[in-house]
Motif scaffolding. Structure first.
Motif, mmCIF file in Angstrom:
data_model
loop_
_atom_site.group_PDB
_atom_site.id
_atom_site.type_symbol
_atom_site.label_atom_id
_atom_site.label_comp_id
_atom_site.label_asym_id
_atom_site.label_seq_id
_atom_site.Cartn_x
_atom_site.Cartn_y
_atom_site.Cartn_z
ATOM 1 N N LEU A 199 0.840 -1.204 0.000
ATOM 2 C CA LEU A 199 0.000 0.000 0.000
ATOM 3 C C LEU A 199 0.870 1.246 0.000
ATOM 4 O O LEU A 199 1.980 1.222 0.506
ATOM 5 C CB LEU A 199 -0.877 0.006 1.263
ATOM 6 C CG LEU A 199 -1.951 -1.076 1.361
ATOM 7 C CD1 LEU A 199 -2.504 -1.131 2.772
ATOM 8 C CD2 LEU A 199 -3.073 -0.801 0.377
ATOM 9 N N PRO A 200 0.355 2.351 -0.552
ATOM 10 C CA PRO A 200 1.132 3.594 -0.453
ATOM 11 C C PRO A 200 1.211 4.043 1.008
ATOM 12 O O PRO A 200 0.279 3.799 1.774
ATOM 13 C CB PRO A 200 0.317 4.581 -1.302
ATOM 14 C CG PRO A 200 -1.044 4.018 -1.397
ATOM 15 C CD PRO A 200 -0.915 2.533 -1.269
ATOM 16 N N ALA A 201 2.322 4.697 1.371
ATOM 17 C CA ALA A 201 2.499 5.126 2.761
ATOM 18 C C ALA A 201 1.468 6.188 3.117
ATOM 19 O O ALA A 201 1.028 6.958 2.269
ATOM 20 C CB ALA A 201 3.901 5.680 2.946
ATOM 21 N N GLU A 202 1.086 6.198 4.397
ATOM 22 C CA GLU A 202 0.164 7.232 4.874
ATOM 23 C C GLU A 202 0.947 8.495 5.170
ATOM 24 O O GLU A 202 2.166 8.451 5.410
ATOM 25 C CB GLU A 202 -0.519 6.751 6.151
ATOM 26 C CG GLU A 202 -1.562 5.696 5.901
ATOM 27 C CD GLU A 202 -2.393 5.447 7.151
ATOM 28 O OE1 GLU A 202 -3.338 6.207 7.390
ATOM 29 O OE2 GLU A 202 -2.076 4.498 7.870
#
Lengths: 44, 305
Positions: B11-14
């Motif tokens: 997932l893309p980083a928050e």
């Protein structure tokens, strides 16, 4: 029906975009205020 | 670099992970010492420009923290204290951390140079490069004196704050730099004595692991003596008044007492419940000490100058 994994990706992208928008908005205000301060200093 | 291949996150980083990359907790000292130097420096600065200077120092420190985590992802993955950071935890890929760190660093230096002055921008750039290249990449994994070098990296903010106001660097900001530089080893090594670290597991040569507890205790004492001399110096040199002088003498005397207790103790053994109490006391007091000292310098300046 959308994939839950994809929903999570979209949610993260959305929150990142909101934060980036807020930062850019704050920077716009800051650069405007800096410009005013520089102009004021030039006239002092 | 002993590279460990960290798995690419699915997932893309928050945004919170990017914030964590900047080590926000470390920034308190950075911002505080820079503000103190700005107040003490002769001359005035427009509040907006002053705010911008502090923002640039904060962003620069964040960039240095991000680049430090980018380079140290492999050893962070081996230590309990750091394993939950965004890179070792697999929440972010290393390339994102690198781009973020370089971008943030370049932005902070450019903004400082364009809005404040070139001297403060040059010192800010130097401090980021020093922390990342000299400390993180070059010396941290090579010498047990790594904390001393790291201390220098953390000591730059007063120089930057001073230069933001005056455009130059004189003796007082250099002494403020030296105070933080010489304060760091006793502060950190006191912590290293009572916290069980896994630096050895990660291959980082921290003094207590490499030279042993006795040498570390002696080094705490020696650095405290050097620090005390530099802390008192601004008063007899006429760079600060009696308020600072009095606070410096009293607070440093107490620091010296605590450090002496830690230095002259023999290696702690036994089954006592809180066998490392003097070390914990020194560590806790050392944090308050730096805040008191810089606060006294500001008070002295505001009241007497």
């Amino acid at each position: 029906m959308s994939n839950p994994h994809e929903d999570e990706i979209r949610a993260r992208q959305k929150s990142r975009s909101i934060v980036m928008g807020l930062i850019l908005g704050a920077l716009t205000i800051l650069f405007f205020v800096i410009t005013i301060a520089k102009i004021r200093a030039g006239h002092a | 670099m002993t590279a460990t291949i960290l798995a690419s996150p699915a997932l893309p980083a928050e945004w919170r992970d990017f914030l964590a990359l900047t080590k926000p907790r470390v920034m308190i000292l950075v911002v505080y010492t820079a503000i103190c130097a700005m107040v003490v420096a002769p001359g005035t600065i427009d509040p907006v420009i002053g705010f911008t200077a502090i923002l640039c120092v904060t962003l620069g420190a964040g960039a240095a923290g991000a680049l430090n985590q980018w380079y140290e992802a492999d050893i962070d993955a081996l230590m309990k204290r750091t394993i939950k950071r965004p890179l070792p935890a697999g929440r972010m890929d290393r390339e994102s951390a690198l781009h973020f760190g370089v971008g943030l660093g370049a932005f902070s230096v450019l903004m400082m140079g364009l809005t404040v002055n070139l001297m403060s921008a040059a010192i800010l750039a130097g401090s980021i490069l020093f922390y990342v290249v000299i400390y993180t990449i070059w010396l941290k994994r090579r010498t047990p004196q790594n904390i001393v070098i790291g201390g220098a990296a953390g000591a730059f903010p007063p120089l930057i704050g001073w230069a933001a106001v005056t455009g130059d660097v004189t003796l007082l900001p250099v002494l403020m730099f030296a105070i933080i530089f010489l304060w760091t080893p006793p502060h950190f090594w006191a912590l290293a004595l009572f916290v069980e670290t896994d630096y050895a597991k990660a291959g980082v040569p921290m003094l207590p692991n490499v030279a042993g507890e006795r040498v570390t205790r002696r080094q705490i004492g020696l650095y405290t003596i050097a620090m005390a001399a530099v802390v008192i110096a601004p008063w007899p040199l006429g760079l600060a008044g009696p308020i600072y002088g009095g606070v410096a003498i009293i607070s440093t005397a107490y620091f010296g007492l605590l450090a002496a207790h830690v230095s002259f103790r023999s290696t702690a053994t036994g089954v006592m419940k809180d066998v490392m109490r003097p070390e914990k006391r020194l560590f806790a007091y050392s944090i308050a000490y730096l805040f008191i000292l810089f606060g006294a310098l500001v008070t002295d300046h505001l009241v007497l100058r």
